[in-house]
Design a protein around this motif. Structure first.
Motif, PDB file in Angstrom:
ATOM      1  N   SER A  21      60.502  12.388 -12.580  1.00  0.00           N
ATOM      2  CA  SER A  21      60.364  12.717 -11.180  1.00  0.00           C
ATOM      3  C   SER A  21      59.570  14.015 -11.063  1.00  0.00           C
ATOM      4  N   THR A  22      58.503  13.976 -10.296  1.00  0.00           N
ATOM      5  CA  THR A  22      57.704  15.173 -10.059  1.00  0.00           C
ATOM      6  C   THR A  22      57.384  15.243  -8.578  1.00  0.00           C
ATOM      7  N   PRO A  23      57.048  16.420  -8.073  1.00  0.00           N
ATOM      8  CA  PRO A  23      56.675  16.533  -6.656  1.00  0.00           C
ATOM      9  C   PRO A  23      55.413  15.754  -6.311  1.00  0.00           C
ATOM     10  N   ASP A  24      54.678  15.284  -7.316  1.00  0.00           N
ATOM     11  CA  ASP A  24      53.434  14.558  -7.052  1.00  0.00           C
ATOM     12  C   ASP A  24      53.618  13.052  -6.883  1.00  0.00           C
ATOM     13  N   LEU A  25      54.775  12.506  -7.253  1.00  0.00           N
ATOM     14  CA  LEU A  25      54.964  11.063  -7.105  1.00  0.00           C
ATOM     15  C   LEU A  25      54.817  10.671  -5.635  1.00  0.00           C
ATOM     16  N   GLY A  26      54.003   9.690  -5.384  1.00  0.00           N
ATOM     17  CA  GLY A  26      53.814   9.160  -4.039  1.00  0.00           C
ATOM     18  C   GLY A  26      52.862   9.930  -3.159  1.00  0.00           C
ATOM     19  N   THR A  27      52.357  11.082  -3.628  1.00  0.00           N
ATOM     20  CA  THR A  27      51.493  11.880  -2.754  1.00  0.00           C
ATOM     21  C   THR A  27      50.092  11.281  -2.601  1.00  0.00           C
ATOM     22  N   ALA A  28      49.544  10.715  -3.661  1.00  0.00           N
ATOM     23  CA  ALA A  28      48.201  10.130  -3.555  1.00  0.00           C
ATOM     24  C   ALA A  28      48.202   8.964  -2.573  1.00  0.00           C
ATOM     25  N   GLU A  29      49.255   8.163  -2.590  1.00  0.00           N
ATOM     26  CA  GLU A  29      49.348   7.018  -1.682  1.00  0.00           C
ATOM     27  C   GLU A  29      49.732   7.445  -0.268  1.00  0.00           C
ATOM     28  N   GLY A  30      50.461   8.542  -0.143  1.00  0.00           N
ATOM     29  CA  GLY A  30      50.978   8.962   1.151  1.00  0.00           C
ATOM     30  C   GLY A  30      50.030   9.773   2.000  1.00  0.00           C
ATOM     31  N   ARG A  31      49.150  10.518   1.375  1.00  0.00           N
ATOM     32  CA  ARG A  31      48.276  11.448   2.104  1.00  0.00           C
ATOM     33  C   ARG A  31      47.289  10.707   2.992  1.00  0.00           C
ATOM     34  N   CYS A  32      47.252  11.057   4.249  1.00  0.00           N
ATOM     35  CA  CYS A  32      46.286  10.484   5.179  1.00  0.00           C
ATOM     36  C   CYS A  32      44.912  11.085   4.918  1.00  0.00           C
ATOM     37  N   ARG A  33      43.898  10.278   5.138  1.00  0.00           N
ATOM     38  CA  ARG A  33      42.514  10.717   4.956  1.00  0.00           C
ATOM     39  C   ARG A  33      41.851  10.883   6.321  1.00  0.00           C
ATOM     40  N   PRO A  34      40.864  11.773   6.432  1.00  0.00           N
ATOM     41  CA  PRO A  34      40.187  11.955   7.714  1.00  0.00           C
ATOM     42  C   PRO A  34      39.601  10.634   8.230  1.00  0.00           C
ATOM     43  N   ASN A  35      39.760  10.410   9.509  1.00  0.00           N
ATOM     44  CA  ASN A  35      39.207   9.243  10.209  1.00  0.00           C
ATOM     45  C   ASN A  35      39.725   7.907   9.701  1.00  0.00           C
ATOM     46  N   GLU A  36      40.850   7.917   9.007  1.00  0.00           N
ATOM     47  CA  GLU A  36      41.438   6.676   8.516  1.00  0.00           C
ATOM     48  C   GLU A  36      42.082   5.937   9.691  1.00  0.00           C
ATOM     49  N   SER A  37      41.951   4.629   9.718  1.00  0.00           N
ATOM     50  CA  SER A  37      42.445   3.876  10.871  1.00  0.00           C
ATOM     51  C   SER A  37      43.576   2.914  10.534  1.00  0.00           C
ATOM     52  N   GLY A  38      44.034   2.876   9.287  1.00  0.00           N
ATOM     53  CA  GLY A  38      45.095   1.956   8.895  1.00  0.00           C
ATOM     54  C   GLY A  38      46.473   2.423   9.332  1.00  0.00           C
ATOM     55  N   PRO A  39      47.511   1.660   8.971  1.00  0.00           N
ATOM     56  CA  PRO A  39      48.874   2.006   9.366  1.00  0.00           C
ATOM     57  C   PRO A  39      49.303   3.361   8.805  1.00  0.00           C
ATOM     58  N   SER A  40      49.844   4.184   9.683  1.00  0.00           N
ATOM     59  CA  SER A  40      50.366   5.482   9.277  1.00  0.00           C
ATOM     60  C   SER A  40      51.290   6.000  10.364  1.00  0.00           C
ATOM     61  N   PHE A  41      52.050   7.034  10.018  1.00  0.00           N
ATOM     62  CA  PHE A  41      52.888   7.728  10.989  1.00  0.00           C
ATOM     63  C   PHE A  41      52.347   9.139  11.166  1.00  0.00           C
ATOM     64  N   LEU A  42      52.122   9.533  12.416  1.00  0.00           N
ATOM     65  CA  LEU A  42      51.807  10.912  12.774  1.00  0.00           C
ATOM     66  C   LEU A  42      53.102  11.482  13.345  1.00  0.00           C
TER      67      LEU A  42
END
Length: 174
Positions: A21-42
């Motif tokens: 377990s590290t603080p980095d698990l899931g961060t690459a998949e979770g981070r929103c990218r600029p101008n991304e239009s797919g499913p996400s929570f703000l």
């Protein structure tokens, strides 16, 4: 292919017994990218006790077995786990964006880690869930932490709760 996905595939094939377990698990998949239009929570965090430390959101599958499960166990089993962390801004709204794998229902957990030690401090830190459930000593059921992501960014508000007395949690302003 992301490191998390590779680890999940290796675990499914039986070549990895445990994922640290590290603080980095899931961060690459979770981070929103600029101008991304797919499913996400703000997620607009409401009622922070102060402007110190870090805030974190974690996204889980919508069931009691997986909700708040160890991140390494979820990733090793090939299940959805997403994480986003950031420093609390000194002023202005506090908004976290986390990507969802698809439109639909997901569970979310938020933490105000006031001393930024990446551990939940019962007496100091705040927690929040999408439906703002009344919190006691047990973890809430997944339905209390569920939110529905649309096909694009979905805005939600979450009120942070902090320990109040011996047996309860609540918003700061009550």
């Amino acid at each position: 292919m992301s490191m998390t996905m590779l680890l999940a595939l290796a675990a499914a094939a039986g070549t990895v017994k445990a994922i640290p377990s590290t603080p980095d698990l899931g961060t690459a998949e979770g981070r929103c990218r600029p101008n991304e239009s797919g499913p996400s929570f703000l997620i607009n965090l409401v009622g922070l006790k102060d402007r110190q430390g870090r805030v974190k959101v974690e996204l889980y599958p919508p069931n009691d077995e997986d909700f708040l499960q160890d991140d390494n166990k979820l990733v090793a089993a090939g299940k959805t786990f997403r994480r986003v962390e950031m420093d609390v801004p000194a002023t202005g709204p506090v908004v976290l964006c986390v990507r969802a794998p698809s439109a639909g229902t997901w569970t979310l957990s938020l933490l105000h880690d006031r001393d930024a030690n990446r551990k939940f401090g019962l007496s100091t830190d705040g927690v929040g869930f999408p439906t703002d459930p009344k919190l006691g000593w047990s973890k809430p059921k997944w339905r209390s932490a569920a939110a529905v992501a649309g096909n694009g960014p979905t805005r939600i508000n979450v009120t942070m709760q902090y320990r109040r007395g011996l047996f309860s949690f609540g918003p700061v302003n009550r």
